[in-house]
Design an enzyme around this catalytic site. Structure first.
Site, PDB file in Angstrom:
ATOM      1  N   ASN A 192     -11.030  -2.703  -4.988  1.00 32.77           N
ATOM      2  CA  ASN A 192     -10.290  -1.808  -5.888  1.00 32.77           C
ATOM      3  C   ASN A 192     -10.987  -1.604  -7.238  1.00 32.77           C
ATOM      4  O   ASN A 192     -10.688  -0.643  -7.953  1.00 32.77           O
ATOM      5  CB  ASN A 192      -8.852  -2.298  -6.120  1.00 32.77           C
ATOM      6  CG  ASN A 192      -7.946  -2.153  -4.907  1.00 32.77           C
ATOM      7  OD1 ASN A 192      -7.042  -2.963  -4.713  1.00 32.77           O
ATOM      8  ND2 ASN A 192      -8.166  -1.124  -4.089  1.00 32.77           N
ATOM      9  N   ASP A 234       0.829  -1.212   0.000  1.00 24.42           N
ATOM     10  CA  ASP A 234       0.000   0.000   0.000  1.00 24.42           C
ATOM     11  C   ASP A 234       0.865   1.264   0.000  1.00 24.42           C
ATOM     12  O   ASP A 234       1.980   1.261   0.521  1.00 24.42           O
ATOM     13  CB  ASP A 234      -0.918  -0.012   1.230  1.00 24.42           C
ATOM     14  CG  ASP A 234      -2.088   0.969   1.090  1.00 24.42           C
ATOM     15  OD1 ASP A 234      -2.380   1.415  -0.044  1.00 24.42           O
ATOM     16  OD2 ASP A 234      -2.706   1.288   2.125  1.00 24.42           O
TER      17      ASP A 234
HETATM   18  C1  IPE Z   1      -5.371  -2.793  -0.018  1.00 26.16           C
HETATM   19  O1  IPE Z   1      -5.046  -1.457  -0.244  1.00 26.16           O
HETATM   20  C2  IPE Z   1      -5.401  -3.533  -1.309  1.00 26.16           C
HETATM   21  C3  IPE Z   1      -4.115  -3.686  -1.995  1.00 26.16           C
HETATM   22  C4  IPE Z   1      -2.956  -3.313  -1.547  1.00 26.16           C
HETATM   23  C5  IPE Z   1      -4.185  -4.351  -3.258  1.00 26.16           C
HETATM   24  P1  IPE Z   1      -6.165  -0.336  -0.363  1.00 26.16           P
HETATM   25  O2  IPE Z   1      -5.443   0.956  -0.525  1.00 26.16           O
HETATM   26  O3  IPE Z   1      -7.139  -0.692  -1.399  1.00 26.16           O
HETATM   27  O4  IPE Z   1      -6.860  -0.430   1.069  1.00 26.16           O
HETATM   28  P2  IPE Z   1      -7.875   0.554   1.808  1.00 26.16           P
HETATM   29  O5  IPE Z   1      -9.028   0.760   0.893  1.00 26.16           O
HETATM   30  O6  IPE Z   1      -7.143   1.831   2.063  1.00 26.16           O
HETATM   31  O7  IPE Z   1      -8.230  -0.147   3.059  1.00 26.16           O
HETATM   32  C1  IPE Z   2      -1.664   0.247  -3.315  1.00 24.56           C
HETATM   33  O1  IPE Z   2      -1.463   1.612  -3.360  1.00 24.56           O
HETATM   34  C2  IPE Z   2      -1.959  -0.324  -4.678  1.00 24.56           C
HETATM   35  C3  IPE Z   2      -3.332  -0.826  -4.816  1.00 24.56           C
HETATM   36  C4  IPE Z   2      -4.266  -0.771  -3.914  1.00 24.56           C
HETATM   37  C5  IPE Z   2      -3.665  -1.449  -6.088  1.00 24.56           C
HETATM   38  P1  IPE Z   2      -2.669   2.659  -3.305  1.00 24.56           P
HETATM   39  O2  IPE Z   2      -3.058   2.972  -4.707  1.00 24.56           O
HETATM   40  O3  IPE Z   2      -3.762   2.171  -2.431  1.00 24.56           O
HETATM   41  O4  IPE Z   2      -1.939   3.902  -2.645  1.00 24.56           O
HETATM   42  P2  IPE Z   2      -2.560   4.934  -1.613  1.00 24.56           P
HETATM   43  O5  IPE Z   2      -3.104   4.152  -0.459  1.00 24.56           O
HETATM   44  O6  IPE Z   2      -3.634   5.672  -2.349  1.00 24.56           O
HETATM   45  O7  IPE Z   2      -1.409   5.791  -1.234  1.00 24.56           O
HETATM   46 MG    MG Z   3      -4.147   2.381  -0.461  1.00 25.87          MG
END
Ligand code: IPE
Ligand code: IPE
Ligand code: MG
Length: 245
Positions: free
Chosen positions: A67, A19
């Site tokens: 997602n 993340d």
């Molecule tokens: C969790 O990250 C899913 C992945 C890393 C693929 P998110 O960024 O989607 O999680 P939330 O929504 O902040 O909990």
């Molecule tokens: C994790 O990074 C990747 C996925 C969830 C696919 P994020 O895209 O959630 O990054 P933040 O949380 O917005 O920084």
């Molecule tokens: Mg995230």
């Protein structure tokens, strides 16, 4: 001083919630999609590091069912990156003797990606050095509901009785039969939640959270997480005294 990793007490299975790509991009005044692109480099580093030190299984949360609710352009970019990864990295997996598997609602990924994924899994199927398990269109609750549905349907077909439904049987209906439960969960990006990841499998997993954003996550960060894990006492409900006896 950082504690060294003890090679005799490695976690068998590490799971990572990757993340922080979006926030990394924002901090570098880039679009979110470039953050995901940078994140792909960290995937390569994590896979190589885990393989090199002798981890048996690495599960990476790459795309959650939730997602899909992101802006369409971002979803498309993430799928494109996955497609590129499958095209470019399979030779590297072969060179490192790594078997690729995947969990999640894989059909939702669409035909071109599903075909690449199946091809990559088939090509690496006899590799034994490490299992790389990608969680794609994955949701922990979906996984449990799907298992329940399959159990009901096998029950109605007369293949199993309710007495046969044990934890072990239930586990065999999940996406992950054959993989051990994760010993260590790492979540980057400074959020303290599990976001619907491996709900059943993480009943006794050790959690490690770090503020490092996924695109900045490097070998030393993995080693630090493992060293931290090795300081823990996994009691599984018992007392310290019982464990030392
Ligand atoms: C969790 O990250 C899913 C992945 C890393 C693929 P998110 O960024 O989607 O999680 P939330 O929504 O902040 O909990
Ligand atoms: C994790 O990074 C990747 C996925 C969830 C696919 P994020 O895209 O959630 O990054 P933040 O949380 O917005 O920084
Ligand atoms: Mg995230």
């Amino acid at each position: 001083m950082m504690k060294e990793v003890d090679p005799a007490r490695l976690p068998q299975h590490i799971a990572i919630i990757m993340d922080g790509n979006g926030r990394w991009a924002e901090r570098h005044a880039m679009g979110r999609i470039l953050g995901h692109r940078k994140g792909a480099d960290s995937v390569r580093v994590a896979v190589q590091t885990c393989r090199r030190i002798g981890i048996k299984c690495l599960t990476l949360y790459a795309f959650s069912v939730e997602n899909w609710l992101r802006p369409e352009a971002e979803v498309r970019a993430l799928l494109k990156l996955l497609h590129e990864y499958l095209e470019k990295e399979v030779q590297g997996l072969m060179d490192q003797d790594i078997r690729l598997v995947a969990i999640g609602n894989l059909d939702a990924l669409g035909e071109p990606i599903l075909a690449k994924l199946n091809e990559a899994m088939a090509r690496t199927a006899s590799n034994r050095g490490m299992v790389l398990n990608l969680a794609l269109s994955y949701g922990g609750r979906d996984e449990i509901v799907l298992a329940a549905k399959r159990i009901v349907s096998d029950g109605l077909a007369g293949k199993i009785t309710s007495e046969q439904v044990t934890k072990e049987l239930f586990t065999s209906y999940l996406y992950t039969p054959g993989l051990p439960d994760p010993d260590l969960l790492i979540r980057t990006g400074g959020e303290y939640r599990i976001s619907n990841f491996l709900l059943w499998q993480m009943a006794y997993t050790e959690f490690y959270f770090t503020e490092i954003l996924w695109p900045d996550f490097r070998e030393r960060h993995i080693l630090k997480a493992i060293a931290d894990y090795q300081q823990r006492e996994r009691r599984f409900g018992k007392t310290s005294e019982q464990l030392r006896a």
